[in-house]
Design an enzyme around this catalytic site. Structure first.
Site, PDB file in Angstrom:
ATOM      1  CE  LYS A 282       8.658  22.231  -7.538  1.00 55.80           C
ATOM      2  NZ  LYS A 282       9.958  22.579  -8.097  1.00 55.80           N
ATOM      3  NE  ARG A 356      15.542  31.185  -5.010  1.00 60.97           N
ATOM      4  CZ  ARG A 356      16.253  30.886  -6.089  1.00 60.97           C
ATOM      5  NH1 ARG A 356      16.773  31.848  -6.830  1.00 60.97           N
ATOM      6  NH2 ARG A 356      16.448  29.633  -6.438  1.00 60.97           N
TER       7      ARG A 356
HETATM    8  N1  BES Z   1      11.800  22.744  -3.794  1.00 58.84           N
HETATM    9  C1  BES Z   1      12.432  23.072  -5.018  1.00 58.84           C
HETATM   10  C2  BES Z   1      13.838  22.479  -5.141  1.00 58.84           C
HETATM   11  C3  BES Z   1      13.918  20.989  -5.234  1.00 58.84           C
HETATM   12  C4  BES Z   1      13.983  20.374  -6.465  1.00 58.84           C
HETATM   13  C5  BES Z   1      14.016  20.211  -4.106  1.00 58.84           C
HETATM   14  C6  BES Z   1      14.107  19.007  -6.544  1.00 58.84           C
HETATM   15  C7  BES Z   1      14.127  18.839  -4.173  1.00 58.84           C
HETATM   16  C8  BES Z   1      14.180  18.239  -5.403  1.00 58.84           C
HETATM   17  C9  BES Z   1      12.555  24.592  -5.150  1.00 58.84           C
HETATM   18  O1  BES Z   1      11.579  25.339  -4.539  1.00 58.84           O
HETATM   19  C10 BES Z   1      12.510  24.911  -6.596  1.00 58.84           C
HETATM   20  O2  BES Z   1      11.485  24.738  -7.177  1.00 58.84           O
HETATM   21  N2  BES Z   1      13.640  25.362  -7.134  1.00 58.84           N
HETATM   22  C11 BES Z   1      13.722  25.722  -8.502  1.00 58.84           C
HETATM   23  C12 BES Z   1      14.366  27.085  -8.584  1.00 58.84           C
HETATM   24  C13 BES Z   1      14.272  27.707  -9.952  1.00 58.84           C
HETATM   25  C14 BES Z   1      12.845  28.068 -10.259  1.00 58.84           C
HETATM   26  C15 BES Z   1      15.154  28.928  -9.953  1.00 58.84           C
HETATM   27  C16 BES Z   1      14.574  24.679  -9.219  1.00 58.84           C
HETATM   28  O3  BES Z   1      15.545  24.197  -8.638  1.00 58.84           O
HETATM   29  O4  BES Z   1      14.248  24.344 -10.341  1.00 58.84           O
HETATM   30 MN    MN Z   2       9.892  25.617  -5.799  1.00 58.00          MN
END
Ligand code: BES
Ligand code: MN
Ligand code: ZN
Length: 501
Positions: A282, A356
Site C-alpha cells: 500500500k 477475502r
Molecule cells: N483492509 C483493506 C480495506 C480497507 C481500506 C479497510 C481502507 C479500511 C480502510 C483491504 O484488505 C484492501 O486492501 N482492499 C483493497 C482491495 C483491492 C486490492 C481489490 C482496496 O479496497 O483497495
Molecule cells: Mn488489503
C-alpha cells in the site's frame, strides 16, 4: 457499575449529575418547566442565549439550583420525527462524553419522552440509553497511557429515572443494554491496539482469556493444522510475516446442538492484525490505519462473549482468521496459485485483497464444523467507504430470507445497513487463465466483486458485512471518539439471541 431504577421526579434524585434529554426545540412545559424552575431558570436562559440548541447531541451543563443532583446536563435529542434506536444510543454516549474530564461518580438519566418514539417504549429507551452511556465511557487515549486526564468518567452508579414505567422491566432492559455496551467496548479496545502489541498469537490469547472467563470452548489452529485442513488461502496470506497466523475458533452450546430457530450460527470476522498490502504494498498515506484491519475478528470474539453473558449455552460459533499481511521472502506473490479448503484454486492477482482469502477458508471451516447459517464481518474494501461513508455498513446476503432475518436484528440493535446486489454478470471478471478464479478484477464494481468472491465459499445461508467505512471514525463525534466504533457487535448479538432458549 451499579444500576438503579427510580420512579421519582427527576429533580428529587440525588446524583452528581442529572441528564435531561429534550426533543425538538427547547420548550419548557410540563416536567421540563418544573426542572427549569428548580434550576433557577438556567435552562430557559441558556436556550434564549442560544447556548442550549436543538441540534441533535448538543449539550449544556448548568448549576442545579434546588434540583437534588449536583449539576444538570441537557442534551438535544433532535427532531421528533427522526428519533431512532441508534439516536437513543448516541444520546446516551453524548451525555457521558460531555462529562469527560469531570468528577462524576453517580449519573442519573431521566428518560423523558424518548420511549414514545420507540417500539418497546420506556423499556427500550432504558436499554438503549444505558448501552450508549457505557459505550460513551470508551476512550482509546487511555489504552497506552494511565495519566490521560480527559477521559469520560468511570461511573460507580447509573440511575435510570423512569417515573411512569414498570421498574422491574426497565431494570432488566438497562442491564441488558449495559452488557451489550460493555461487549462493544471490549471489541473497540482490541480494535484500537497497535500491531506491535496485537499479533495473531496475542489476539488468540485475548480470545482464550475471554473464553475462560465466560465459559466458551476455544480451539486455536496453528499453521500445521491449517495446512492439514487445506487452508491454502489463509496460509498464503500469513506466510509473509514472522508472526505466524492463527485460526481462532470459539464455540458455545452442546456439540451438534441447534438453537431455538434450528440454526448453528457462525459469525466470522476478518482478523488482519496489520495490512501492509503484502507484495502489492500500500502507499504510505494512512497505512497506519491498517492496524484496525482486525476489527471484524475483534467484533465476533466480543459478540460471542456478550451472548455467553446474556444467554449462556446458546449454540453458536465465532471464527476469527488472524494474520499479518506483510511483504517478505516467504510472502505470497501476485500470480501465485493457491488451493482453498473447498478445493477451489485461486489466482492471487493482488496480495492486498487478502481479507477475502482468509475469510474464504474460515467460511469453509465454519461449514465443516456444522454451521447452518453464516455472517462474516470484515474491513474488506476501500470502495465501501467511498460509497457509503462512516454511517452505513455495506451488506450482501443470500438467500434473501436470511438477509431479512439479519436486517431485523440490525434494526433491533439500532445499526444501519445498506444491502447491495451480487450482480451475476460481474462474476466473469474474476475468471482466471490458471485457476478457478482470481482474487480481484477491475476496480469498477470492486465492492460487489469482493462479495462474489466470498460467495464461492458459502453453501449455506450467508450474509457479508463490509465495515471498512464504519469500523472507525477519522474524527471524533459528540457521541464517539476517533477510532473504533464497535459497529455490528450489537447486531450480531441480537441475531444470535433471537435463537436463544
Ligand atoms: N483492509 C483493506 C480495506 C480497507 C481500506 C479497510 C481502507 C479500511 C480502510 C483491504 O484488505 C484492501 O486492501 N482492499 C483493497 C482491495 C483491492 C486490492 C481489490 C482496496 O479496497 O483497495
Ligand atoms: Mn488489503
Ligand atoms: Zn485488509
Amino acid at each position: 457499575m451499579q444500576l438503579r431504577v427510580v420512579g421519582d421526579h427527576p429533580w428529587d434524585v440525588p446524583a452528581d449529575v442529572l441528564a435531561v434529554p429534550f426533543i425538538g426545540e427547547p420548550r419548557f412545559e410540563g416536567v421540563l418547566a418544573e426542572l427549569d424552575k428548580r434550576a433557577g431558570g438556567e435552562l430557559a436562559a441558556l436556550a434564549a442565549f442560544g447556548e442550549l440548541k436543538s441540534d441533535r447531541y448538543s449539550t449544556v451543563i448548568t448549576p442545579a439550583g434546588s434540583v437534588q443532583a449536583g449539576r444538570v446536563v441537557a442534551v438535544a435529542a433532535g427532531d421528533a420525527g427522526s428519533i431512532t434506536r441508534q439516536v437513543v444510543v448516541r444520546i446516551g454516549s453524548s451525555i457521558e462524553r460531555r462529562l469527560a474530564g469531570r468528577t462524576v461518580k453517580t449519573l442519573a438519566v431521566w428518560l423523558g419522552d424518548l420511549g414514545e418514539h420507540l417500539e418497546g417504549g420506556a423499556t427500550a429507551a432504558a436499554e438503549l440509553i444505558s448501552r450508549g452511556i457505557v459505550e460513551g465511557e470508551f476512550e482509546p487515549a487511555t489504552i497506552y497511557r494511565d495519566d490521560f486526564k480527559g477521559a469520560p468518567p468511570a461511573l460507580d452508579e447509573l440511575i435510570i429515572v423512569a417515573p411512569d414505567a414498570d421498574a422491574a422491566a426497565v431494570k432488566a432492559a438497562a442491564e441488558r443494554g449495559i452488557i451489550i455496551g460493555e461487549g462493544c467496548n471490549v471489541a473497540r479496545r482490541l480494535d484500537n491496539r497497535s500491531a506491535n502489541d496485537v499479533s495473531p498469537e496475542v489476539l488468540a490469547g485475548e480470545a482464550r482469556a475471554l473464553a475462560e472467563k465466560h465459559g466458551l470452548s476455544i480451539d486455536v489452529l496453528e499453521p500445521a493444522r491449517a495446512a492439514e485442513l487445506g487452508m491454502g488461502m489463509f496460509l498464503a496470506v500469513g506466510s509473509g510475516s514472522d508472526n505466524p497466523p492463527r485460526m481462532i475458533v470459539l464455540r458455545s452450546g452442546e456439540a451438534g446442538a441447534k438453537d431455538k430457530l434450528g440454526r448453528r450460527l457462525a459469525i466470522i470476522g476478518k482478523g488482519v492484525c496489520f495490512d501492509s498490502g503484502g507484495i502489492s504494498i500500500k502507499p504510505a498515506d494512512r497505512m497506519e490505519e491498517m492496524k484496525m484491519d482486525k476489527t471484524g475478528a475483534c467484533t465476533v470474539i466480543a459478540a460471542i462473549t456478550t451472548v455467553a453473558r446474556l444467554a449462556p449455552g446458546t449454540p453458536m460459533m465465532a471464527i476469527a482468521p488472524a494474520v499479518e499481511n506483510m511483504p517478505g521472502p516467504h510472502s505470497a506473490r501476485p500470480g501465485d496459485i493457491v488451493k482453498a479448503m473447498n478445493g477451489k484454486t485461486v489466482d492471487i492477482i493482488n496480495t492486498d485483497a487478502e481479507g477475502r482469502l482468509i475469510l474464504g477458508d474460515a467460511m469453509c471451516y465454519a461449514e465443516k464444523l456444522g454451521a447452518t447459517h453464516m455472517v462474516d464481518v470484515a474491513t474488506l474494501t476501500g470502495a465501501v467507504a467511498r460509497a457509503l461513508g462512516d454511517q452505513m455498513t455495506g451488506a450482501f446476503g443470500t438467500p434473501q430470507s436470511w438477509y431479512d432475518a439479519f436486517a431485523a436484528a440490525g434494526a433491533r440493535a439500532g445499526e444501519q445497513y445498506w444491502q447491495l446486489p451480487m450482480i451475476e454478470e460481474y462474476r466473469r471478471d474474476l475468471d482466471s487463465w490458471y485457476a478457478d478464479f482470481t482474487n480481484t478484477g477491475s476496480v469498477e464494481g470492486g465492492l460487489i466483486k469482493s462479495a462474489l468472491f466470498l460467495r464461492e465459499f458459502a453453501t449455506v445461508p450467508w450474509v457479508h458485512l463490509d465495515i471498512a467505512g464504519t469500523a472507525y471514525f477519522h474524527k471524533k463525534k459528540a457521541y464517539a471518539p476517533t477510532g473504533a466504533t464497535g459497529v455490528s457487535h450489537a447486531t450480531l448479538v441480537e441475531l444470535a439471541l433471537a435463537g436463544a432458549r
